[in-house]
Write an enzyme that holds these catalytic residues in place. Structure first.
Site, PDB file in Angstrom:
ATOM      1  N   MET A 106       0.814  -1.208   0.000  1.00 50.22           N
ATOM      2  CA  MET A 106       0.000   0.000   0.000  1.00 50.22           C
ATOM      3  C   MET A 106       0.851   1.262   0.000  1.00 50.22           C
ATOM      4  O   MET A 106       0.509   2.256  -0.643  1.00 50.22           O
ATOM      5  CB  MET A 106      -0.939  -0.014   1.207  1.00 50.22           C
ATOM      6  CG  MET A 106      -1.911   1.158   1.252  1.00 50.22           C
ATOM      7  SD  MET A 106      -2.998   1.229  -0.191  1.00 50.22           S
ATOM      8  CE  MET A 106      -4.078  -0.138   0.158  1.00 50.22           C
ATOM      9  N   CYS A 107       1.989   1.227   0.702  1.00 53.61           N
ATOM     10  CA  CYS A 107       2.842   2.413   0.759  1.00 53.61           C
ATOM     11  C   CYS A 107       3.382   2.762  -0.624  1.00 53.61           C
ATOM     12  O   CYS A 107       3.509   3.938  -0.987  1.00 53.61           O
ATOM     13  CB  CYS A 107       3.984   2.206   1.749  1.00 53.61           C
ATOM     14  SG  CYS A 107       5.013   0.769   1.393  1.00 53.61           S
ATOM     15  N   THR A 108       3.697   1.732  -1.416  1.00 51.58           N
ATOM     16  CA  THR A 108       4.195   1.963  -2.773  1.00 51.58           C
ATOM     17  C   THR A 108       3.093   2.541  -3.651  1.00 51.58           C
ATOM     18  O   THR A 108       3.314   3.488  -4.412  1.00 51.58           O
ATOM     19  CB  THR A 108       4.704   0.646  -3.391  1.00 51.58           C
ATOM     20  OG1 THR A 108       5.755   0.129  -2.579  1.00 51.58           O
ATOM     21  CG2 THR A 108       5.214   0.861  -4.805  1.00 51.58           C
TER      22      THR A 108
END
Length: 462
Positions: free
Chosen positions: A235-237
């Site tokens: 999700m961070c990417t």
């Protein structure tokens, strides 16, 4: 016919063919001609070294195929087109096909029942029309809908179900439906209630075919670990450092869609709806432009949303032939069926392997007993939810958890209905003890992967 033949010569040749036709049963149906089923009779009207030990050669088996046996084909895509062709040419004349999809131009290179003029039309209807027109006497009935839209009465009418699906969720649902049709008398399975399931799957140059006798052999959920998990991006990417066009599509699918609700509150993204895909595509282009990423196309967008698997026509042909062969074996009892899992791989040379997938004693789908779940009383409901979705043997998608407290049914969590999800969300942070659950409590879990409610028994551990 040779090119350049004169019209009169063509007419005479057609008349000669018509003269060879034999009226079937005096009904005026010229769907039979001399020697049409000779290739099938060779298997059914004589014995051989590979025939079933109990098989008795006769003309009755062929008549059963032609007049009585009803086959259901799930999916009219790459595998489904091959299956319909193989079954129709093997003597099966009463076939139904279910598919919720419409024809895309990208299907035309391998789904040979479709033509450019068919783009946008339902796959099931076009495939049925093609086979009915090309194979005289064959009746293929199309159903342009989801398998979930058809009830038990519909599925109970078939002798065999054969699947050519590209979705594990749909496979599991179909598996659950056939299990729900089983009849037990004093705990003993009634064999007449068993509808065999023949399942085929392909991915590139790899494929598999399997025979499932619900209630007797390993079901889909017994071997769930054999299916590769879907690839998910961190999700961070996706949110802050996208590098691939797929990241842009996933950002729109996972974050923008639920936030902006472009088609109204509670409308789920449908990979088969062109309007939905077009919206995701446009937003993905904007996201890609923001981070100087190239490669976002409509086809890529649809592939990411639908988790489309690459397909090779030759693999589809091999696996469909294997599945159709197993349907023929079971329908006629002429040969011993596959026991029970075939693997095919022609990435480097040609490799096949057959093994017996074993049934799980504690399978949540076919074991007939509640499955134990072990948690401490201080565990939170969120941990139970994570277990249901992340456990390799369960892999549920959106489980709804209910139980009985003080003689009343209570919904602990349900995420598919927005208003109920909002009301039950606080339960996720509560402990099992705070929710009033006790050791031995039964939890009923509903999910899109099965038409049945799955029962679990809660076991407290220290």
């Amino acid at each position: 016919m040779a090119e350049g033949e004169e019209p009169e010569k063509k007419r005479r040749r057609i008349e000669e063919l018509n003269e060879k036709m034999v009226v079937d049963g005096g009904s005026g149906d010229r769907s039979e001609w001399q020697g049409r089923w000779d290739h099938v009779r060779k298997f059914l009207e004589r014995t051989g070294p590979f025939t079933h030990p109990d098989f008795e050669a006769s003309t009755e088996s062929l008549q059963f195929l032609l007049d009585t046996c009803k086959i259901l084909v799930i999916g009219a895509g790459g595998l489904g087109c091959e299956l319909l062709k193989d079954l129709a040419l093997s003597g099966f004349r009463h076939i139904h096909v279910v598919d919720m999809d419409t024809i895309d131009v990208s299907n035309l290179n391998r789904q040979f029942l479709f033509r450019p003029k068919d783009v946008g039309r339902p796959k099931a209807e076009v495939a049925a029309d093609f086979v009915n027109d090309r194979v005289p006497g064959c009746s293929v009935v199309p159903h342009f809908k989801k398998i979930q839209d058809l009830d038990e009465t519909f599925y109970r009418q078939f002798h065999i179900v054969v699947c050519g699906l590209d979705s594990v969720i749909a496979r599991r649902w179909m598996n659950g439906m056939l299990l729900s049709l089983l009849i037990y008398e004093d705990g003993v399975l009634d064999p007449s209630s068993i509808i065999p399931l023949i399942d085929g799957g392909t991915e590139g140059f790899k494929g598999n075919a399997r025979v499932i006798l619900p209630g007797m052999t390993a079901c889909i959920d017994c071997t769930l670990e054999l299916y590769p998990p879907q690839i998910n991006f961190p999700m961070c990417t996706i949110a802050s450092m996208p590098r691939l066009p797929e990241h842009c599509v996933e950002y729109v699918r996972m974050l923008l869609w639920p936030k902006e609700k472009p088609f109204g509150d509670g409308v789920v993204l449908d990979g088969d709806d062109p309007k939905h895909i077009q919206w995701v595509y446009q937003k993905s282009l904007e996201r890609a432009a923001e981070f100087n990423i190239t490669g976002v196309t409509y086809r890529l967008t649809q592939g990411v949303v639908k988790r489309i698997i690459p397909a090779v026509a030759s693999t589809n042909a091999v696996i469909a032939a294997a599945c159709a062969t197993e349907v023929f074996k079971i329908a006629t009892s002429a040969y011993v069926p596959l026991n029970n899992y075939l693997v095919f791989n022609d990435v480097d040379g040609l490799y096949t392997y057959t093994f017996e997938a074993e049934r799980k004693e504690n399978c949540s789908a076919c074991s007939q007993v509640p499955q134990d779940m072990q948690f401490t009383p201080s565990a939170k409901l969120q941990e139970v939810l994570d277990y249901l979705t992340e456990n390799a043997s369960l892999q549920m998608k959106s489980p709804a958890i209910t139980t009985t407290l003080d003689g009343k049914n209570k919904t602990l969590y349900l995420q598919t209905v927005a208003s109920i999800e909002e009301r039950t969300r606080p339960n996720l942070s509560k402990t099992l003890k705070e929710l009033g659950l006790v050791d031995g409590q039964e939890l009923a879990v509903a999910d899109v992967t099965t038409p049945q409610t799955v029962l679990f028994k809660l076991k407290f551990i220290s």
